[in-house]
Design an enzyme around this catalytic site. Structure first.
Site, mmCIF file in Angstrom:
data_model
loop_
_atom_site.group_PDB
_atom_site.id
_atom_site.type_symbol
_atom_site.label_atom_id
_atom_site.label_comp_id
_atom_site.label_asym_id
_atom_site.label_seq_id
_atom_site.Cartn_x
_atom_site.Cartn_y
_atom_site.Cartn_z
ATOM 1 N N GLU A 1 -5.880 -10.630 -2.260
ATOM 2 C CA GLU A 1 -6.733 -10.533 -1.058
ATOM 3 C C GLU A 1 -8.214 -10.401 -1.435
ATOM 4 O O GLU A 1 -8.949 -9.602 -0.896
ATOM 5 C CB GLU A 1 -6.333 -9.326 -0.205
ATOM 6 N N GLU B 1 0.815 -1.232 0.000
ATOM 7 C CA GLU B 1 0.000 0.000 0.000
ATOM 8 C C GLU B 1 0.843 1.274 0.000
ATOM 9 O O GLU B 1 0.701 2.159 0.841
ATOM 10 C CB GLU B 1 -0.982 -0.034 1.184
#
Ligand code: XIL
Length: 355
Positions: free
Chosen positions: A263, A156
């Site tokens: 994910e 991220e």
């Protein structure tokens, strides 16, 4: 193993059976289904936490359907790094052993993340900050060398709105791009084999963020960074326009690197104040987006299909069900609380099996 889905589905489709279910689901639940890992020509991953290892229902779903494991929490910095920056591998070892003992590939997640490590690294002079940053990555990666197939080295890195990179203690201490390059270089030195990923989310939901992420990939590769794979989390917004997922994956695949659907979950929960759609209409939207994702992933060359990972085994294992906004009915995954396949199993199995 025979596929019972069609038999079970036909039986349950009878009006009497549906009426007996109370609020009849839009799609009848599936019965015993074929192991996903046997249908897919690529690794199929799942995340989990060590507290689930003794849950028979969880183990049954995971060991029946999945071939790769991502520790949901225990290999993150907050589970390993003590306040004095010493390292405690007790929980991470438990996860690595679970994968090894059960013949699952192990994907390490995540070495450097903006949301962790600030307290332990606060107030350090630059030399100590840099040395301990390197030492953390080196010691963690070295410990699992030969056991991990890949690592999320940086997680991220792109700003929430896609406008540039996030600013945080790592970027302030070691540079916006330099802390990223440094992490990959140290990880590569510690483990010459594992595939090193840059991982992020909302890359399909927010095309601007996806473009910034792929621009970062390009910049890192041109700088000679040992970036070996692209991870996209795919916490799907089921209301995004058709084709957005395919467009991102096609562009990401253009780098010729392994791609990790890292994910996946697809919440049915609507964030709009009033959502007049029926449960069936939302479930149809959810199934369409997940089908698009699985088909776009299978459109990648076989050598680029690193793994298709879902973020939880059963709906009730999902982090979304621990969110305070959860309504107790969300079904974002491939198996429900009882381990019965949901319509998302059908969507994923159908697309992966087509490969
Ligand atoms: C989440 C876990 O699922 C939760 O259990 C934990 O409380 C917070 O982190 N992106 C990531 C994952 O890369 O590590 C996050 O996992 C979900 C968002």
């Amino acid at each position: 193993m025979p596929d019972f889905r069609l038999t079970r589905r036909h039986l349950l489709a009878s009006p009497l059976a549906l009426a007996a279910c109370g609020s009849a689901p839009s799609t009848p639940p599936l019965g015993p289904v074929s192991p996903l890992k046997d249908l897919a020509p690529c690794p199929v991953g799942v995340c989990g936490m060590s507290g689930q290892f003794d849950d028979a229902g969880w183990r049954d779903v995971v060991l029946t359907h999945f071939s790769q494991f991502t520790p949901e929490w225990e290999m993150k910095m907050e589970a390993i790094l003590r306040p004095d920056r010493s390292l405690d591998f007790t929980l991470a070892d438990r996860c690595a052993d679970f994968a090894t003992d059960n013949g699952l590939r192990l994907h390490g997640h995540a070495l450097v993340w903006y949301s962790q490590g600030a307290e332990a690294f606060a107030g350090l002079d630059r030399k100590t900050f840099a040395a301990d940053y390197d030492r953390y990555i080196r010691e963690v990666v070295t410990r699992y060398r030969g056991r991990t197939v890949g690592w999320d080295v940086v997680n991220e890195a792109v700003a929430e709105d896609g406008d540039g990179l996030r600013s945080h203690h790592w970027s302030e201490g070691l540079g916006d791009i330099d802390h990223i390059r440094r992490a990959f270089d140290v990880a590569r030195e510690a483990d010459p084999e594992s595939i090193l990923f840059l991982n992020d989310y909302n890359l399909e939901n927010l095309p601007r963020k996806g473009a910034t992420f792929l621009g970062l990939v390009d910049k890192l590769l041109k700088a000679g960074t040992p970036l070996g794979g692209i991870g996209s989390q795919f916490h799907l917004d089921i209301d995004i326009p058709d084709g957005q997922i395919t467009a991102f994956l096609r562009e990401a695949g253009g780098f010729g690197l392994p791609v990790h659907v890292s994910e996946l979950d697809a919440s049915l929960r609507s964030d709009s104040r009033i959502d007049l759609r029926s449960a069936g209409e939302r479930q149809a939207r959810q199934t369409a987006r997940v089908t698009e994702l699985a088909e776009a992933f299978m459109a990648l060359p076989p050598g680029q299909r690193y793994a298709f990972t879902v973020w939880g085994a059963r709906d009730t294992d999902s982090w979304l069900r621990r969110d305070e906004r959860d309504d107790g009915r969300d079904s974002p995954l491939l198996f429900d609380a009882s381990g019965t396949a949901t319509p998302l199993y059908d969507a994923v199995a159908g697309a992966l099996a087509s490969g």
